[in-house]
Design an enzyme around this catalytic site. Sequence first.
Site, PDB file in Angstrom:
ATOM      1  N   SER A 185       0.834  -1.202   0.000  1.00  0.00           N
ATOM      2  CA  SER A 185       0.000   0.000   0.000  1.00  0.00           C
ATOM      3  C   SER A 185       0.869   1.252   0.000  1.00  0.00           C
ATOM      4  O   SER A 185       1.640   1.479  -0.927  1.00  0.00           O
ATOM      5  CB  SER A 185      -0.958  -0.033   1.195  1.00  0.00           C
ATOM      6  OG  SER A 185      -1.931   0.965   1.082  1.00  0.00           O
ATOM      7  N   ASP A 258      -9.725  -5.768  -3.511  1.00  0.00           N
ATOM      8  CA  ASP A 258      -9.221  -4.670  -2.681  1.00  0.00           C
ATOM      9  C   ASP A 258     -10.333  -3.659  -2.434  1.00  0.00           C
ATOM     10  O   ASP A 258     -10.893  -3.088  -3.371  1.00  0.00           O
ATOM     11  CB  ASP A 258      -8.027  -4.004  -3.385  1.00  0.00           C
ATOM     12  CG  ASP A 258      -7.236  -3.096  -2.445  1.00  0.00           C
ATOM     13  OD1 ASP A 258      -7.864  -2.427  -1.612  1.00  0.00           O
ATOM     14  OD2 ASP A 258      -6.002  -3.064  -2.557  1.00  0.00           O
ATOM     15  N   HIS A 294      -7.763  -5.575   0.648  1.00  0.00           N
ATOM     16  CA  HIS A 294      -6.599  -4.720   0.853  1.00  0.00           C
ATOM     17  C   HIS A 294      -5.689  -5.248   1.955  1.00  0.00           C
ATOM     18  O   HIS A 294      -4.462  -5.205   1.819  1.00  0.00           O
ATOM     19  CB  HIS A 294      -7.039  -3.286   1.189  1.00  0.00           C
ATOM     20  CG  HIS A 294      -5.914  -2.310   1.184  1.00  0.00           C
ATOM     21  ND1 HIS A 294      -5.282  -1.905   0.032  1.00  0.00           N
ATOM     22  CD2 HIS A 294      -5.280  -1.666   2.207  1.00  0.00           C
ATOM     23  CE1 HIS A 294      -4.321  -1.045   0.329  1.00  0.00           C
ATOM     24  NE2 HIS A 294      -4.295  -0.895   1.639  1.00  0.00           N
TER      25      HIS A 294
END
Length: 372
Positions: A185, A258, A294
């Site tokens: 991320s 995600d 995610h």
Amino acid sequence: MIYAILAAMGGTEETVSSIVNWAPTVSYYTLLMVCGVSMFGLSAVWLFQRDMVYPAAFPAHSRERVPLPSQFGMPHFDDIRLETPDKVLIRGYLIKQATDEETKRASTLLYFHANAGNMGHRLPIAKHMYDQMKCNIFMLSYRGYGLSDGQPSETGIKADALTALEFIRSHPLTANTKLVAYGQSLGGAVAIDLVAANEPEFAGLVLENTFLSIPKLVPHVLPVLKYLTFLASEKWVSEAAIRKITAVPILFLSGLQDDLVPPPHMRKLYELAQRNQDGEKMKVAWEEFPDGKHNDTCVQPNYFEAIAKWWKDTVDAADPYVPTGRLGTLEARESVEKSDGENIYKVESAASASAEKSHSDVDLAASDKKTD
């Protein structure tokens, strides 16, 4: 009826005149109130955007409690304190192999974590990397995260990343090892920026669920702010930085479910990286995980196996690292905390011992002079 009401209020002409006279005043104050609320909202977005981008205190106690590698079966590590160029003290772990010789022969993974928590929360992931890739690992808590000092910002975290790289290239056990950057991320944005500016230092780059830029991510995460992205001071424009990477192999790991970073962001980064492909000098690989969200892509089936295969085909097969002389000048701090697997203890650095010796020599010379 309307006529009767107006008459009761003092007559038609007087009432209409009163309304006309008051209308500009009401409009003025209404407009003033709207402008005031808008300015307050814009100011709040500007002032608190770093708190939204960098939730360093989440989950609870993330700023006070940082697990140790030894709690996850990695007893050979140093707890490092590094001072950045702007004098911020950051914390990191250098997780080594069992012996110095094994550490020197192994490749090194530079781990950049996501935007919440601290480096200790990623130790279970590091353990898988450590076991499967047989690599050393250097991981850090960005400024304002974990036990590191300071406040997080794009400029500051970039300085933290470069300081970590300089440390690796300064440490006698890792200075000449092959180096791979791994980012999740926000950590992916940090890794892309660092590799783009220091390609000769890296043998590979691994990215998981990374975004194109903060302004392009905001409309998906906070739709109410989609028209205010021009206020963003934290940009992390990875779609521009990745175009500068022309020689380092990249592995993309994308969770197709995600729920924070839209999967098309990763796909676009992959396509941009492909355009820079230069024959056999660069390899760009893509692995997707149909059920990966995610925060759980890393626990999807075959996640670490995919990295291990790429690592064997790309990193292990790469030529040995040739020192560039660009880095490796970071001065050691006065002490480093080391571990014997159970306890943390401080040891003097060479620089500290040398300084203490020189002070002793001066004191001894002064004492001899007084004696004479």
